[in-house]
Design a protein around this motif. Structure first.
Motif, mmCIF file in Angstrom:
data_model
loop_
_atom_site.group_PDB
_atom_site.id
_atom_site.type_symbol
_atom_site.label_atom_id
_atom_site.label_comp_id
_atom_site.label_asym_id
_atom_site.label_seq_id
_atom_site.Cartn_x
_atom_site.Cartn_y
_atom_site.Cartn_z
ATOM 1 N N GLY A 278 62.286 -2.945 8.773
ATOM 2 C CA GLY A 278 61.620 -4.065 9.409
ATOM 3 C C GLY A 278 60.260 -4.348 8.800
ATOM 4 N N ARG A 279 59.787 -5.557 9.012
ATOM 5 C CA ARG A 279 58.473 -5.941 8.486
ATOM 6 C C ARG A 279 57.627 -6.527 9.610
ATOM 7 N N GLY A 280 56.360 -6.814 9.294
ATOM 8 C CA GLY A 280 55.480 -7.450 10.255
ATOM 9 C C GLY A 280 54.848 -6.456 11.201
ATOM 10 N N MET A 281 54.520 -6.937 12.417
ATOM 11 C CA MET A 281 53.769 -6.115 13.376
ATOM 12 C C MET A 281 54.500 -4.832 13.758
ATOM 13 N N LEU A 282 55.843 -4.857 13.739
ATOM 14 C CA LEU A 282 56.602 -3.699 14.179
ATOM 15 C C LEU A 282 57.097 -2.856 13.019
ATOM 16 N N ALA A 283 56.515 -3.069 11.820
ATOM 17 C CA ALA A 283 56.963 -2.303 10.661
ATOM 18 C C ALA A 283 56.776 -0.804 10.870
ATOM 19 N N VAL A 284 55.713 -0.441 11.605
ATOM 20 C CA VAL A 284 55.455 0.979 11.854
ATOM 21 C C VAL A 284 56.569 1.598 12.687
ATOM 22 N N MET A 285 57.335 0.759 13.408
ATOM 23 C CA MET A 285 58.426 1.259 14.240
ATOM 24 C C MET A 285 59.772 1.159 13.527
ATOM 25 N N ALA A 286 59.730 0.825 12.238
ATOM 26 C CA ALA A 286 60.965 0.552 11.510
ATOM 27 C C ALA A 286 62.031 1.652 11.624
ATOM 28 N N LEU B 259 63.024 3.283 14.082
ATOM 29 C CA LEU B 259 63.514 3.525 15.435
ATOM 30 C C LEU B 259 65.000 3.256 15.620
ATOM 31 N N CYS B 260 65.459 2.114 15.148
ATOM 32 C CA CYS B 260 66.815 1.689 15.456
ATOM 33 C C CYS B 260 67.586 1.325 14.186
ATOM 34 N N PRO B 261 68.890 1.564 14.167
ATOM 35 C CA PRO B 261 69.703 1.188 13.003
ATOM 36 C C PRO B 261 69.848 -0.325 12.893
ATOM 37 N N GLU B 262 70.267 -0.774 11.734
ATOM 38 C CA GLU B 262 70.454 -2.192 11.474
ATOM 39 C C GLU B 262 71.413 -2.796 12.490
ATOM 40 N N GLY B 263 71.078 -3.994 12.948
ATOM 41 C CA GLY B 263 71.944 -4.685 13.898
ATOM 42 C C GLY B 263 71.680 -4.323 15.344
ATOM 43 N N SER B 264 70.670 -3.493 15.584
ATOM 44 C CA SER B 264 70.331 -3.120 16.955
ATOM 45 C C SER B 264 68.839 -3.308 17.175
ATOM 46 N N GLY B 265 68.419 -3.267 18.427
ATOM 47 C CA GLY B 265 67.013 -3.410 18.772
ATOM 48 C C GLY B 265 66.640 -2.432 19.857
ATOM 49 N N LEU B 266 65.358 -2.313 20.120
ATOM 50 C CA LEU B 266 64.865 -1.360 21.112
ATOM 51 C C LEU B 266 64.972 -1.960 22.508
ATOM 52 N N ASN B 267 65.674 -1.265 23.400
ATOM 53 C CA ASN B 267 65.802 -1.674 24.794
ATOM 54 C C ASN B 267 64.697 -0.975 25.587
ATOM 55 N N LYS C 65 60.101 9.217 16.244
ATOM 56 C CA LYS C 65 61.489 8.823 16.484
ATOM 57 C C LYS C 65 61.772 8.892 17.977
ATOM 58 N N LEU C 66 62.317 7.826 18.509
ATOM 59 C CA LEU C 66 62.663 7.787 19.927
ATOM 60 C C LEU C 66 64.155 8.041 20.091
ATOM 61 N N ALA D 205 68.028 7.873 20.409
ATOM 62 C CA ALA D 205 68.972 6.865 19.911
ATOM 63 C C ALA D 205 69.515 6.016 21.045
ATOM 64 N N GLY D 206 69.580 6.573 22.260
ATOM 65 C CA GLY D 206 70.095 5.820 23.399
ATOM 66 C C GLY D 206 69.225 4.648 23.799
ATOM 67 N N SER D 207 67.992 4.593 23.282
ATOM 68 C CA SER D 207 67.107 3.472 23.591
ATOM 69 C C SER D 207 67.412 2.256 22.722
ATOM 70 N N CYS D 208 68.215 2.446 21.684
ATOM 71 C CA CYS D 208 68.602 1.335 20.821
ATOM 72 C C CYS D 208 69.903 0.710 21.328
ATOM 73 N N GLN D 209 69.998 -0.584 21.225
ATOM 74 C CA GLN D 209 71.179 -1.300 21.709
ATOM 75 C C GLN D 209 71.598 -2.359 20.699
ATOM 76 N N ARG D 210 72.890 -2.559 20.600
ATOM 77 C CA ARG D 210 73.423 -3.538 19.672
ATOM 78 C C ARG D 210 72.979 -4.943 20.058
ATOM 79 N N ILE D 211 72.536 -5.709 19.083
ATOM 80 C CA ILE D 211 72.135 -7.093 19.323
ATOM 81 C C ILE D 211 73.387 -7.949 19.489
ATOM 82 N N ASP D 212 73.495 -8.638 20.618
ATOM 83 C CA ASP D 212 74.638 -9.525 20.861
ATOM 84 C C ASP D 212 74.195 -10.675 21.747
ATOM 85 N N LYS D 213 75.125 -11.499 22.187
ATOM 86 C CA LYS D 213 74.777 -12.658 23.003
ATOM 87 C C LYS D 213 74.124 -12.246 24.325
#
Length: 364
Positions: A283-291, A293-301, A322-323, A325-333
């Motif tokens: 990841g880039r930008g403000m949250l780059a330091v948190m890059a 945290l989560c695998p591609e295609g997911s975000g932090l819940n 590292k937080l 893994a259960g805090s990451c969730q798949r990005i979907d609708k």
């Protein structure tokens, strides 16, 4: 025989403020909403004085005594716990206040003179500590207190008067939830022995913090609507676009209220886990330091992070955090990415960035 009602506290003069707060300090139990408003003002301003006095005199004392780090941390924790408890008390008082359409006390914050740091004198910065900045679009600044009268004459509305109504109560109540929640969040952790990371000492406090801050967003939304519904125009704190008599430091037009509503909506969605933070690897930008945290295609819940924390004694290093893994969730609708980080980045890279920070600060 019915006793006459007690006279309402006078917060428009230095003497009135001192008299009202002396009554509160004696332990008088608030018997009506006006008395509750007075109690909150006096206890909150006394709390500010307590914090400043501890930060100045207490720190000097600990430095002079050359106290070990462990002893210093004990005092820091004690001070934070005191502030949390006091905020909880005033938060509960605020929650009891139901003014309806009537107004309560009149406040002139620039006249609340108090010896803030407990050194026995009232310097100019203490005299005007609670004064309101002049209304306008000036940028947000963090500067050392000034002892120049010309500064306060030019930058502050020293004649500002507020007639408290229910929207003002909700504004303060939201802030009490936020600050108490953030400090509760802080107390969930302890520093490691080498001060190179954090230990999750009390996971249950993360759940309490999540509830407090989440309630703050709900109350902020209610307060915004309460302001929009007002039809009077009498010594207002926050004014809607039709109210001219507002001393709120940030002018809010219809677009400002719309932006405020959108911010509350998006923050609530993020906080409750309906949207996700884009904290992916690479990841880039403000949250780059948190890059990491989560695998591609997911975000932090955020909700999962708070409501399902890891076990006590979990250590977080200040490097390579590292937080779970259960805090990451798949990005979907059902769980799209939150637009908030992108909005914050856009504001930070423009000339309006500091103004945006000021706007967020005053509208909680």
């Amino acid at each position: 025989m019915a006793l006459p009602a007690a006279a309402a506290a006078d917060f428009t003069t230095t003497g009135g403020y001192a008299a009202a707060c002396a009554e509160v300090a004696r332990g008088a139990v608030p018997s009506d909403d006006d008395a509750r408003v007075a109690a909150v003002i006096c206890r909150d301003t006394a709390l500010v004085s307590q914090i400043v006095t501890w930060a100045s005199q207490g720190m000097k004392r600990m430095d002079k005594q050359d106290m070990p780090k462990d002893a210093i941390m004990v005092e820091v924790r004690k001070e934070i716990d005191y502030v949390i408890a006091e905020l909880g008390t005033t938060r509960k008082l605020l929650a009891q206040i139901k003014l309806g359409k009537r107004t309560s006390l009149r406040l002139a914050p620039a006249r609340w003179e108090r010896d803030i740091d407990g050194d026995g004198t009232v310097q100019l910065w203490e005299k005007y500590l609670f004064a309101l900045p002049k209304r306008g679009q000036q940028g947000f600044r963090m500067t050392a207190p000034s002892n120049e009268q010309a500064y306060y004459d030019s930058q502050y509305n020293l004649g500002a008067v507020i007639r408290v109504d229910q929207s003002d109560i909700l504004w303060s109540l939201a802030y009490h939830h936020f600050i108490e929640g953030m400090l509760t969040n802080l107390r969930a952790f302890e520093l490691t022995d080498k001060f190179d990371g954090l230990i999750l000492a009390r996971p249950e406090l993360l759940k309490a913090a999540h509830k407090l801050i989440g309630n703050g967003f709900v109350i902020s939304g209610k307060m915004r609507q309460e302001v929009l519904d007002e039809t009077d125009d009498d010594e207002e704190w926050i004014g809607n676009p039709k109210q001219a008599g507002s001393v709120f430091p940030v002018p809010l037009d219809a677009a400002g209220f719309a932006s405020w509503g959108m911010m509350v909506k998006e923050m609530s969605a993020l906080w409750q886990g309906r949207t996700l933070l884009p904290a992916t690897r690479g990841g880039r930008g403000m949250l780059a330091v948190m890059a990491p945290l989560c695998p591609e295609g997911s975000g932090l819940n955020v909700a999962k992070l708070y409501l399902h924390p890891p076990a006590a004694a979990t250590v977080y290093s200040f490097r390579n955090t590292k937080l779970p893994a259960g805090s990451c969730q798949r990005i979907d609708k059902g769980h799209p990415l939150s637009p908030l980080p992108q909005m914050a980045e856009q504001a930070a890279t423009t000339d309006t960035g500091m103004g945006f920070l000021r706007y967020l600060y005053w509208t909680n």
